[in-house]
Design a protein around this motif. Structure first.
Motif, PDB file in Angstrom:
ATOM      1  N   PHE A   1       0.810  -1.041   0.496  1.00  0.00           N
ATOM      2  CA  PHE A   1      -0.041   0.426  -0.301  1.00  0.00           C
ATOM      3  C   PHE A   1       0.831   1.357   0.022  1.00  0.00           C
ATOM      4  O   PHE A   1       0.859   2.593  -1.038  1.00  0.00           O
ATOM      5  N   VAL A   2       1.999   1.297   0.864  1.00  0.00           N
ATOM      6  CA  VAL A   2       2.914   2.507   0.864  1.00  0.00           C
ATOM      7  C   VAL A   2       3.488   2.479  -0.395  1.00  0.00           C
ATOM      8  O   VAL A   2       3.659   3.808  -0.258  1.00  0.00           O
ATOM      9  N   TYR A   3       4.480   1.273  -0.943  1.00  0.00           N
ATOM     10  CA  TYR A   3       4.820   1.746  -1.974  1.00  0.00           C
ATOM     11  C   TYR A   3       4.061   2.589  -2.993  1.00  0.00           C
ATOM     12  O   TYR A   3       4.495   2.385  -4.204  1.00  0.00           O
ATOM     13  N   ALA A   4       2.741   1.577  -3.201  1.00  0.00           N
ATOM     14  CA  ALA A   4       2.151   2.370  -4.335  1.00  0.00           C
ATOM     15  C   ALA A   4       2.213   3.384  -4.618  1.00  0.00           C
ATOM     16  O   ALA A   4       2.223   4.286  -4.954  1.00  0.00           O
ATOM     17  N   TRP A   5       1.651   4.294  -3.168  1.00  0.00           N
ATOM     18  CA  TRP A   5       1.598   5.311  -3.158  1.00  0.00           C
ATOM     19  C   TRP A   5       2.817   6.061  -3.890  1.00  0.00           C
ATOM     20  O   TRP A   5       2.761   7.267  -4.095  1.00  0.00           O
ATOM     21  N   LEU A   6       4.075   5.852  -2.901  1.00  0.00           N
ATOM     22  CA  LEU A   6       5.044   6.279  -3.311  1.00  0.00           C
ATOM     23  C   LEU A   6       5.872   5.776  -5.160  1.00  0.00           C
ATOM     24  O   LEU A   6       5.891   7.315  -5.719  1.00  0.00           O
ATOM     25  N   ALA A   7       5.165   5.104  -5.350  1.00  0.00           N
ATOM     26  CA  ALA A   7       6.019   4.895  -6.947  1.00  0.00           C
ATOM     27  C   ALA A   7       5.184   5.732  -7.273  1.00  0.00           C
ATOM     28  O   ALA A   7       5.604   6.204  -9.065  1.00  0.00           O
ATOM     29  N   GLU A   8       3.853   5.897  -7.615  1.00  0.00           N
ATOM     30  CA  GLU A   8       3.191   6.567  -8.117  1.00  0.00           C
ATOM     31  C   GLU A   8       3.291   8.057  -8.108  1.00  0.00           C
ATOM     32  O   GLU A   8       3.571   8.952  -9.426  1.00  0.00           O
ATOM     33  N   LYS A   9       4.537   8.186  -6.835  1.00  0.00           N
ATOM     34  CA  LYS A   9       4.917   9.780  -7.346  1.00  0.00           C
ATOM     35  C   LYS A   9       5.777  10.266  -7.422  1.00  0.00           C
ATOM     36  O   LYS A   9       5.962  11.300  -8.315  1.00  0.00           O
ATOM     37  N   ILE A  10       6.421   9.111  -7.704  1.00  0.00           N
ATOM     38  CA  ILE A  10       8.042   9.278  -7.828  1.00  0.00           C
ATOM     39  C   ILE A  10       8.055   9.835  -9.727  1.00  0.00           C
ATOM     40  O   ILE A  10       8.361  10.017 -10.321  1.00  0.00           O
ATOM     41  N   THR A  11       6.875   8.423  -9.883  1.00  0.00           N
ATOM     42  CA  THR A  11       7.199   8.534 -10.986  1.00  0.00           C
ATOM     43  C   THR A  11       6.234   9.920 -11.911  1.00  0.00           C
ATOM     44  O   THR A  11       6.742  10.853 -12.758  1.00  0.00           O
TER      45      THR A  11
ATOM     46  N   TYR B   1       7.031  11.824 -17.134  1.00  0.00           N
ATOM     47  CA  TYR B   1       7.593  11.928 -18.545  1.00  0.00           C
ATOM     48  C   TYR B   1       6.463  12.153 -19.505  1.00  0.00           C
ATOM     49  O   TYR B   1       5.452  12.703 -19.330  1.00  0.00           O
ATOM     50  N   ARG B   2       7.087  12.166 -21.433  1.00  0.00           N
ATOM     51  CA  ARG B   2       6.282  13.267 -22.084  1.00  0.00           C
ATOM     52  C   ARG B   2       4.647  12.476 -22.248  1.00  0.00           C
ATOM     53  O   ARG B   2       3.553  12.742 -22.499  1.00  0.00           O
ATOM     54  N   THR B   3       5.195  11.285 -22.272  1.00  0.00           N
ATOM     55  CA  THR B   3       3.163  10.958 -22.626  1.00  0.00           C
ATOM     56  C   THR B   3       2.696   9.639 -21.966  1.00  0.00           C
ATOM     57  O   THR B   3       3.238   9.407 -20.862  1.00  0.00           O
ATOM     58  N   GLU B   4       1.397   9.218 -21.802  1.00  0.00           N
ATOM     59  CA  GLU B   4       0.950   8.441 -21.001  1.00  0.00           C
ATOM     60  C   GLU B   4       1.175   7.081 -20.885  1.00  0.00           C
ATOM     61  O   GLU B   4       1.986   6.107 -20.015  1.00  0.00           O
ATOM     62  N   THR B   5       2.125   6.427 -22.204  1.00  0.00           N
ATOM     63  CA  THR B   5       2.453   5.278 -22.800  1.00  0.00           C
ATOM     64  C   THR B   5       3.809   5.366 -21.626  1.00  0.00           C
ATOM     65  O   THR B   5       4.406   4.115 -20.950  1.00  0.00           O
ATOM     66  N   GLU B   6       4.758   6.489 -21.183  1.00  0.00           N
ATOM     67  CA  GLU B   6       5.786   6.576 -21.004  1.00  0.00           C
ATOM     68  C   GLU B   6       5.664   6.237 -19.202  1.00  0.00           C
ATOM     69  O   GLU B   6       6.498   5.048 -18.954  1.00  0.00           O
ATOM     70  N   TYR B   7       5.076   6.925 -19.383  1.00  0.00           N
ATOM     71  CA  TYR B   7       4.455   6.874 -18.011  1.00  0.00           C
ATOM     72  C   TYR B   7       4.140   5.714 -17.305  1.00  0.00           C
ATOM     73  O   TYR B   7       4.739   5.349 -16.067  1.00  0.00           O
ATOM     74  N   GLN B   8       3.014   5.011 -17.695  1.00  0.00           N
ATOM     75  CA  GLN B   8       2.564   3.707 -17.807  1.00  0.00           C
ATOM     76  C   GLN B   8       3.669   2.347 -17.005  1.00  0.00           C
ATOM     77  O   GLN B   8       3.599   1.679 -16.276  1.00  0.00           O
ATOM     78  N   ASN B   9       3.824   2.334 -18.025  1.00  0.00           N
ATOM     79  CA  ASN B   9       5.451   1.460 -18.569  1.00  0.00           C
ATOM     80  C   ASN B   9       6.183   1.964 -17.595  1.00  0.00           C
ATOM     81  O   ASN B   9       7.201   0.898 -16.845  1.00  0.00           O
ATOM     82  N   ASN B  10       6.741   3.242 -16.788  1.00  0.00           N
ATOM     83  CA  ASN B  10       7.138   2.959 -16.035  1.00  0.00           C
ATOM     84  C   ASN B  10       7.430   2.951 -14.904  1.00  0.00           C
ATOM     85  O   ASN B  10       7.900   2.259 -13.626  1.00  0.00           O
ATOM     86  N   LEU B  11       5.742   3.008 -14.684  1.00  0.00           N
ATOM     87  CA  LEU B  11       5.079   3.009 -12.486  1.00  0.00           C
ATOM     88  C   LEU B  11       5.040   1.927 -12.980  1.00  0.00           C
ATOM     89  O   LEU B  11       5.117   1.132 -11.874  1.00  0.00           O
TER      90      LEU B  11
END
Length: 365
Positions: free
Chosen positions: A213-223, A228-238
């Motif tokens: 739960f904590v990391y899901a929030w942290l990973a979204e904030k870090i990403t 990232y420029r596009t939604e695809t890049e954002y989702q891939n890195n997340l």
């Protein structure tokens, strides 16, 4: 259909496992004292320095459970599920391409994807480039190396936290086993190893849930911070960040029990110790039974929590949203009907709970 086939295969193997423990000479030799080849009353060495010796008869239940999964059918199912997983992914790719064709996106190129609004607002007037695919000028800036290194460091640190949590639970199991074996009397004493293992697995489930739960929030904030420029890049890195963490978080304890636990413990009189503590060892029934127990507690428990989160929580949020709406003017049971009759479709949609991401379903798959 592939999911149904996997369920049929798993059910068949489970029935074979149950049948395999019936009239099993190895199980009978540990669980029965009236057979010629019985070893049930044989004394075994203590599992720790402060612990006492025990008879093989006391591990009858644990050994029976372990032996139920230790047969040729389980090996066959492991091979079957490996091929099934590969075919599942390939059929999913075909279905994905089919949907792309039906939605007229089969010829879609990444360069055609527009920038994310969150990205565009951070670009200055000079941060533009000409896109030869769309023939337009669009916001663009080079990805920050500092942000990339920071994100990688965060992932590594969180994985280290998972490993530290796993080591802490291992120490907890050792302490609980020693306490139960030296202080427990009567009925509970033979089950000291089981109690320590089960309580440790439940504690592991709690730790996995909290860390996830904590990391899901942290990973979204870090990403989002990486921008990232596009939604695809954002989702891939997340996805990469979540997958790496969840792999260690979910499978760390299982990997330890299956491949590490009990292999370096030593032997009576020459036990391996680190900082004065003897290394963790498998219970009298072996590591396989403990592994099955750990998998059952963690994954069944996680499935129950996921169902509550996906079904019960959205229903409560939707009900509370409708309950708190200003459109209610009636009393009692008439409130909801009045609200529905007075709402436009978009107002009714606004009363629904917030749409959650489909990422958890993708991660489960």
């Amino acid at each position: 259909s592939s999911g149904i086939n996997a369920e049929y295969g798993g059910t068949l193997v489970f029935l074979i496992d149950i049948w395999s423990i019936v009239n099993n000479e190895v199980v009978d030799s540990l669980c029965q004292t009236d057979v010629e080849y019985s070893r049930a009353e044989a004394d075994m060495c203590a599992e720790c320095t402060e612990c006492q010796s025990y008879q093989l008869l006391t591990i009858c239940l644990l050994f029976t459970i372990s032996n139920a999964f230790n047969n040729g059918a389980s090996v066959f199912f492991a091979i079957f599920i490996s091929f099934w997983s590969a075919f599942f992914l390939e059929f999913w790719k075909r279905y994905q391409i089919t949907l792309a064709f039906l939605w007229s996106k089969a010829d879609f190129k990444v360069n055609q994807e527009p920038p994310r609004p969150e990205y565009a607002v951070t670009c200055e007037e000079e941060d533009v480039r000409y896109n030869p695919i769309t023939l337009r000028w669009e916001p663009y800036r080079e990805q920050s190396i500092f942000k990339t290194i920071t994100a990688i460091s965060v992932v590594i640190i969180t994985v280290v936290v998972v490993i530290i949590t796993l080591i802490s639970i291992i120490i907890y199991k050792i302490a609980v086993y020693s306490v139960f074996d030296t202080m427990a009397q009567g009925y509970w004493k033979p089950y000291a190893s089981t109690l320590a293992s089960v309580s440790g697995s439940i504690l592991q489930l709690v730790a996995i849930t909290i860390l996830s739960f904590v990391y899901a929030w942290l990973a979204e904030k870090i990403t989002l911070w990486e921008n990232y420029r596009t939604e695809t890049e954002y989702q891939n890195n997340l996805t990469v960040k979540r997958f790496i963490f969840e792999f260690f978080n979910y499978y760390g304890s299982c990997f330890y029990i299956a491949f590490i636990k009990g292999n370096f413990v030593g032997f009576p009189g020459h036990y391996t110790k680190i900082f004065g503590f003897r290394l963790d060892t498998c219970g009298p029934g072996g590591c396989l039974g403990e592994l099955a127990q750990n998998l059952a507690i963690i994954f069944l428990g996680k499935q129950i929590l996921n169902n509550i989160q996906e079904l019960l929580v959205p229903s409560i949020k939707s009900w509370w949203s409708r309950r708190s709406s200003k459109k209610y003017h009636g009393k009692g049971d008439d409130k909801e009907q009045i609200a529905i009759s007075m709402s436009t479709p978009w107002e009714a949609d606004n009363d629904l709970s917030e749409q959650e991401s489909l990422f958890p379903e993708y991660l489960e798959m």
